[in-house]
Design a protein around this motif. Structure first.
Motif, PDB file in Angstrom:
ATOM      1  N   GLN A   1       1.611  -2.232 -17.516  1.00 53.98           N
ATOM      2  CA  GLN A   1       2.235  -1.363 -16.523  1.00 53.98           C
ATOM      3  C   GLN A   1       2.894  -0.181 -17.222  1.00 53.98           C
ATOM      4  N   SER A   2       2.073   0.639 -17.835  1.00 55.73           N
ATOM      5  CA  SER A   2       2.605   1.831 -18.484  1.00 55.73           C
ATOM      6  C   SER A   2       3.194   2.772 -17.435  1.00 55.73           C
ATOM      7  N   ILE A   3       3.788   3.852 -17.894  1.00 54.96           N
ATOM      8  CA  ILE A   3       4.595   4.716 -17.033  1.00 54.96           C
ATOM      9  C   ILE A   3       3.764   5.416 -15.956  1.00 54.96           C
ATOM     10  N   ASN A   4       4.364   5.546 -14.779  1.00 48.42           N
ATOM     11  CA  ASN A   4       3.819   6.313 -13.665  1.00 48.42           C
ATOM     12  C   ASN A   4       4.663   7.556 -13.434  1.00 48.42           C
ATOM     13  N   LEU A   5       4.083   8.506 -12.711  1.00 46.01           N
ATOM     14  CA  LEU A   5       4.815   9.699 -12.293  1.00 46.01           C
ATOM     15  C   LEU A   5       4.652   9.851 -10.782  1.00 46.01           C
ATOM     16  N   TYR A   6       5.789  10.051 -10.102  1.00 44.21           N
ATOM     17  CA  TYR A   6       5.808  10.230  -8.655  1.00 44.21           C
ATOM     18  C   TYR A   6       6.510  11.555  -8.344  1.00 44.21           C
ATOM     19  N   ARG A   7       6.381  11.977  -7.102  1.00 43.01           N
ATOM     20  CA  ARG A   7       7.240  13.060  -6.628  1.00 43.01           C
ATOM     21  C   ARG A   7       7.640  12.770  -5.177  1.00 43.01           C
ATOM     22  N   MET A   8       8.805  13.274  -4.817  1.00 43.11           N
ATOM     23  CA  MET A   8       9.383  13.001  -3.500  1.00 43.11           C
ATOM     24  C   MET A   8       9.718  14.317  -2.821  1.00 43.11           C
ATOM     25  N   ASP A   9       9.410  14.405  -1.526  1.00 40.51           N
ATOM     26  CA  ASP A   9       9.740  15.620  -0.788  1.00 40.51           C
ATOM     27  C   ASP A   9      11.138  15.512  -0.173  1.00 40.51           C
ATOM     28  N   ALA A  10      11.528  16.553   0.569  1.00 42.44           N
ATOM     29  CA  ALA A  10      12.877  16.614   1.124  1.00 42.44           C
ATOM     30  C   ALA A  10      13.134  15.511   2.142  1.00 42.44           C
ATOM     31  N   ASN A  11      12.072  14.958   2.718  1.00 42.68           N
ATOM     32  CA  ASN A  11      12.219  13.848   3.666  1.00 42.68           C
ATOM     33  C   ASN A  11      12.140  12.483   2.979  1.00 42.68           C
ATOM     34  N   GLU A  12      12.148  12.506   1.665  1.00 40.36           N
ATOM     35  CA  GLU A  12      12.138  11.295   0.828  1.00 40.36           C
ATOM     36  C   GLU A  12      10.849  10.491   0.979  1.00 40.36           C
ATOM     37  N   ASN A  13       9.745  11.197   1.225  1.00 38.40           N
ATOM     38  CA  ASN A  13       8.424  10.588   1.159  1.00 38.40           C
ATOM     39  C   ASN A  13       7.927  10.676  -0.275  1.00 38.40           C
ATOM     40  N   VAL A  14       7.463   9.562  -0.814  1.00 33.12           N
ATOM     41  CA  VAL A  14       7.074   9.493  -2.222  1.00 33.12           C
ATOM     42  C   VAL A  14       5.550   9.492  -2.346  1.00 33.12           C
ATOM     43  N   GLU A  15       5.063  10.307  -3.259  1.00 38.76           N
ATOM     44  CA  GLU A  15       3.639  10.404  -3.582  1.00 38.76           C
ATOM     45  C   GLU A  15       3.453  10.002  -5.042  1.00 38.76           C
ATOM     46  N   MET A  16       2.466   9.153  -5.324  1.00 34.86           N
ATOM     47  CA  MET A  16       2.151   8.824  -6.705  1.00 34.86           C
ATOM     48  C   MET A  16       1.221   9.902  -7.270  1.00 34.86           C
ATOM     49  N   LEU A  17       1.637  10.531  -8.354  1.00 34.69           N
ATOM     50  CA  LEU A  17       0.822  11.531  -9.026  1.00 34.69           C
ATOM     51  C   LEU A  17       0.003  10.935 -10.155  1.00 34.69           C
ATOM     52  N   VAL A  18       0.624  10.037 -10.916  1.00 32.50           N
ATOM     53  CA  VAL A  18      -0.020   9.389 -12.064  1.00 32.50           C
ATOM     54  C   VAL A  18       0.226   7.898 -11.954  1.00 32.50           C
ATOM     55  N   GLY A  19      -0.842   7.107 -11.981  1.00 29.77           N
ATOM     56  CA  GLY A  19      -0.644   5.660 -11.921  1.00 29.77           C
ATOM     57  C   GLY A  19      -1.884   4.928 -11.461  1.00 29.77           C
ATOM     58  N   ASP A  20      -1.920   3.645 -11.766  1.00 28.61           N
ATOM     59  CA  ASP A  20      -3.002   2.784 -11.327  1.00 28.61           C
ATOM     60  C   ASP A  20      -2.768   2.365  -9.870  1.00 28.61           C
ATOM     61  N   PRO A  21      -3.835   2.067  -9.136  1.00 28.60           N
ATOM     62  CA  PRO A  21      -3.676   1.689  -7.725  1.00 28.60           C
ATOM     63  C   PRO A  21      -2.834   0.427  -7.558  1.00 28.60           C
ATOM     64  N   THR A  22      -2.030   0.415  -6.506  1.00 29.27           N
ATOM     65  CA  THR A  22      -1.292  -0.770  -6.073  1.00 29.27           C
ATOM     66  C   THR A  22      -1.453  -0.867  -4.557  1.00 29.27           C
ATOM     67  N   GLU A  23      -0.947  -1.935  -3.989  1.00 31.13           N
ATOM     68  CA  GLU A  23      -1.023  -2.074  -2.542  1.00 31.13           C
ATOM     69  C   GLU A  23      -0.283  -0.941  -1.835  1.00 31.13           C
ATOM     70  N   GLN A  24       0.846  -0.526  -2.424  1.00 29.92           N
ATOM     71  CA  GLN A  24       1.617   0.553  -1.812  1.00 29.92           C
ATOM     72  C   GLN A  24       0.933   1.903  -1.990  1.00 29.92           C
ATOM     73  N   PHE A  25       0.251   2.079  -3.128  1.00 28.95           N
ATOM     74  CA  PHE A  25      -0.475   3.321  -3.409  1.00 28.95           C
ATOM     75  C   PHE A  25      -1.925   2.962  -3.746  1.00 28.95           C
ATOM     76  N   PRO A  26      -2.711   2.596  -2.733  1.00 29.87           N
ATOM     77  CA  PRO A  26      -4.049   2.047  -2.986  1.00 29.87           C
ATOM     78  C   PRO A  26      -5.015   3.028  -3.630  1.00 29.87           C
ATOM     79  N   GLN A  27      -4.771   4.330  -3.500  1.00 26.26           N
ATOM     80  CA  GLN A  27      -5.667   5.317  -4.098  1.00 26.26           C
ATOM     81  C   GLN A  27      -5.300   5.650  -5.538  1.00 26.26           C
ATOM     82  N   GLY A  28      -4.193   5.107  -6.015  1.00 24.00           N
ATOM     83  CA  GLY A  28      -3.748   5.453  -7.354  1.00 24.00           C
ATOM     84  C   GLY A  28      -3.159   6.849  -7.391  1.00 24.00           C
ATOM     85  N   GLY A  29      -3.024   7.397  -8.590  1.00 26.03           N
ATOM     86  CA  GLY A  29      -2.420   8.714  -8.751  1.00 26.03           C
ATOM     87  C   GLY A  29      -3.278   9.817  -8.160  1.00 26.03           C
TER      88      GLY A  29
END
Length: 819
Positions: free
Chosen positions: A396-424
């Motif tokens: 589980q090496s490092i991931n990178l995310y970003r969050m907008d003003a409404n606190e919605n989080v997008e995965m930019l870098v990372g392997d797929p998970t159930e929460q982020f099925p498409q990966g980064g």
């Protein structure tokens, strides 16, 4: 984008640097032809004023000197033996202490990014007024109202209340007095300690309670400076947020949040995640204050993964005076979802390795980069060659995310998970496709682009490949053989059909050999004779089952130690061992198969760890766990060799190796852009600027004409590099002048030879630092350059045992085998 080395510019790569020069006796200086100081491991905190960059270092980055001088003796290992082993493992590259055995401690200095002139402001041996005799370890810096603020810890050697032992131990173990210092660049760099966290007694309480004594969080909310603090109330350690809208005035610092605000969960002890990170970072975004907190106390460790609870992010909203606690409301953004947090700890319930994270505002988003708990993983090496935590970190090496003003989080870098099925969304997997990247170590925004650096563990972990199978099992061949002989004898006593033992082959298709008895089995009335008979029978049957991991070798003679013989005899006498009590044919087959397989494995104990060994060992552990109908004393003896924990450890070890084999050595530096058509990530360097010992890039510091960066190099000392700005300054319509040539720090009036470009150094003629051609497209966003926002790191040194993690384990194992 090409960087040039500006500290000790005439020196090549993979040589001593550290910016300042060690001159002996625990003293440092800045010399024209100085040799540098390998002990100044990291550029740790930095801010600039004009052409000057103010930098604090972290000394003795991996704590090897502390271990050699204090930690090894308790294990029965001499410092000389440990030192020799470390030299062998790292081919003499690992820094083990100053050549004369003294310690210089950290330093605060200023460096002219144009000329290379260096001036020491604070250190044990020299400094300006208020800086001499002060050993700093500053971890974050911030600029406000024309003044510079540094947060971290110091040891004041002028303090008559402190003993020399306390001072020396503080340097060795990275302890100090939590505090905030102010530097006034427009008033002769006047140094003022504007906030003290504890007095001498308070410091001693923190140390005695094994609290990590440093603070690291520093930022702003509007016109108010916000700093993290560490205290020790009567019952427990806590971190607090202290703001000030007039930081120069010590009385203006107020508490706006404490441990109770954060559900009494901040982890501040050395045994906790990241060595006790507490309040890790504060960052203003969209009119709110976001606070990263380490939550992994020692009691949250997961036995299966070796990891502790991941980080939390709290959000503070102010409704009036930023220095008044009553005007703040707080909620968890990432934390306990059962208590209202929108996201789980670590932002994703499947992500369990990150003990902290790094925050960076870029454009309209808050970027969030994982920071894995490397210190706990390396402590596992040092104490008991435990690889489970490291394997989880690498997987589980490092991931990178970003969050907008409404606190919605997008995965930019990372392997797929159930929460982020498409990966980064950039197409990059965890670790930016390099799982040896374990920290999002530092970020900044410069000329409309975001830069992100990592800590890469490849160079540090390379000696892993030297471990033997026996090292990982904590078992010498002699210990293994002695226990196996007792097991073989025990089996002959237990089984009913001793006249014609069943046989079984571990590998499908192989057949065993039946051994005929040569004499009758004595009765339990004569336990000594029965044990002697069982030893003889074990010798007859050893190796005859056909169960073998490698090529079949003749079994070694079965003999019993006096202690094991007495145990068997006494067990028969007291009835805890019942002869002829095991008659099930399958059980007998399994017992013979296990013993002969263990015999074949013994030959490989002193060999470099192998996956075949691991796989077979795992099969035997599973088989042993399925056996019923044998005495508890036999089961306990068998578990001495066949432990589930050891099987997991072997498997984790081999899970780690492929990542190590695929990785380049040295930190990674990435350039991140968002022009409204999606995030793009390109690589500036993937090899530590061509120096494999630069395992991290620790500071970014923009100036009017250059971006200065500082490395983390626990082998040869930190290095400073610069790259010229490309954008014209608003007050200067012309293109900036040709970059100035750095000069000798002790004589700014003379110019030395031009510093060698990274790709042209004689030590590494093929190295380069230019950006590659690759970029990765991602989700939509907008560009909006902002001022630099730094994020600090909890150094590997916090554990106090990290540097010798591999070496101590190997040396302990070697000594055990020779015993």
């Amino acid at each position: 984008m090409t960087f040039e080395k500006v500290s000790h510019p005439t020196k090549g790569l993979e040589t001593t640097d550290g910016v300042v020069d060690y001159v002996g006796g625990g003293n440092i200086d800045t010399l024209a032809d100085g040799e540098g100081d390998r002990g100044q491991s990291y550029s740790y905190a930095a801010q600039s004023e004009g052409d000057w960059v103010y930098i604090g270092t972290m000394y003795g980055g991996l704590g090897v000197n502390a271990i050699l001088n204090s930690g090894i003796g308790g294990m029965g290992i001499s410092p000389e033996a440990a030192s020799s082993l470390i030299d062998a493992m790292y081919s003499g590259h690992m820094y083990k202490g100053e050549p004369d055995g003294k310690s210089a401690g950290g330093v605060l200095f200023k460096f002219n990014v144009k000329t290379g002139e260096t001036k020491i402001l604070m250190s044990q041996s020299q400094g300006i007024d208020g800086g001499t005799g002060i050993i700093p370890t500053f971890r974050s810096a911030y600029k406000m109202n024309g003044k510079l603020y540094f947060v971290g810890m110091i040891m004041d050697t002028n303090n008559p209340e402190l003993t020399q032992r306390e001072i020396q131990m503080a340097m060795a173990m990275q302890n100090g007095f939590p505090c905030v210092y102010e530097i006034d660049p427009n008033n002769g760099d006047k140094l003022t300690r504007v906030y003290n966290s504890v007095d001498v007694n308070g410091f001693r309480q923190l140390v005695n309670n094994k609290v990590f004594t440093s603070t690291r969080a520093l930022g702003s909310f509007g016109n108010t400076l916000i700093a993290g603090d560490v205290k020790l109330p009567p019952m427990a350690a806590t971190h607090r947020s202290w703001p000030s809208n007039n930081p120069s005035d010590p009385s203006s610092w107020k508490t706006i949040a404490d441990s109770a605000t954060f559900d009494n969960l901040p982890a501040v002890k050395r045994s906790d995640v990241n060595g006790g990170g507490g309040i890790y970072q504060v960052q203003e975004y969209n009119g709110k204050l976001y606070v990263v907190i380490c939550m992994g106390s020692a009691d949250t460790e997961n036995e299966e993964t070796g990891t502790k609870r991941s980080f939390a992010i709290y959000v503070g909203e102010n409704h009036g005076d930023a220095t008044n606690a009553a005007d703040w409301s707080w909620r968890a953004l990432a934390g306990d979802t059962q208590k209202g947090a929108r996201y789980s700890y670590g932002l994703d319930p499947e992500r369990i390795a990150a003990g902290a994270c790094t925050l960076q505002v870029y454009g309209d988003h808050l970027y969030i980069g994982d920071y894995n708990d490397v210190s706990s993983a390396l402590q596992g090496f040092a104490t008991h060659q435990e690889f489970v935590t490291q394997a989880t970190n690498l997987e589980q090496s490092i991931n990178l995310y970003r969050m907008d003003a409404n606190e919605n989080v997008e995965m930019l870098v990372g392997d797929p998970t159930e929460q982020f099925p498409q990966g980064g969304s950039t197409g990059l997997g965890s670790g930016f496709d390099n799982h040896m990247n374990q920290y999002t170590w530092q970020t900044t925004v410069h000329e409309g682009k975001m830069y992100l650096s990592t800590m890469n563990t490849t160079t540090l972990l390379e000696p892993m490949a030297q471990f033997t199978n026996g090292d990982i099992l904590h078992m010498s061949k002699q210990e293994w053989t002695t226990t196996l002989n007792a097991l073989r004898t025990f089996v002959e006593i237990l089984i009913k059909d001793a006249q014609k033992p069943a046989v079984y082959s571990l590998r499908e298709g192989e057949t065993g050999e039946t051994v005929e008895a040569t004499e009758a089995k004595p009765s339990a009335d004569d336990p000594e004779a029965l044990v002697d008979w069982a030893v003889a029978r074990a010798n007859d049957n050893a190796g005859k089952s056909g169960a073998s991991m490698f090529s079949v070798q003749e079994a070694e003679p079965v003999t019993l130690s006096d202690a094991d013989r007495a145990t068997l005899v006494d067990g028969i006498r007291d009835g805890s061992i019942v002869p002829d009590s095991v008659g099930d044919a399958q059980t007998i087959d399994d017992l013979y198969r296990i013993n002969d397989s263990l015999g074949s494995l013994s030959a490989a104990l002193d060999e470099t760890a192998s996956e075949d060994f691991s796989n077979t060992y795992g099969e035997l552990v599973d088989l042993a766990a399925s056996i019923d109908g044998v005495p508890e004393s036999f089961t306990k003896m068998m578990e001495t060799l066949l432990k589930l924990a050891s099987a997991r450890n072997l498997a984790a070890f081999f899970k780690s190796l492929p990542y190590l084999a695929k990785s380049k050595r040295g930190f990674n530096l990435f350039e991140i852009t968002d022009n409204g058509n999606g995030v793009q990530i390109s690589t500036v360097s993937d090899d530590g600027f061509g120096d494999r010992f630069n395992h991290g890039l620790r500071i970014f510091c923009p100036t009017d004409d250059y971006l200065l960066v500082g490395t983390a190099n626990p082998f040869y000392g930190t290095q400073l590099w610069r790259v010229a700005n490309t954008e014209t300054k608003p007050d200067d319509p012309d293109t900036p002048d040709t970059p100035d040539t750095p000069v000798d720090p002790s004589d700014p009036g003379t110019d030395p030879a031009e510093p060698a470009a990274p790709g042209e150094t004689p030590d590494n003629p093929d190295a380069g630092t230019g950006a590659d051609d690759g970029s990765h497209d991602g989700a939509n966003g907008q560009e909006s350059p902002l001022a630099t926002t730094g994020s600090s790191v909890l150094g590997l040194a916090i554990a106090g045992i990290v540097a010798l993690a591999l070496g101590v384990g190997l040396l302990v194992a070697r000594k055990r085998k020779l015993a």
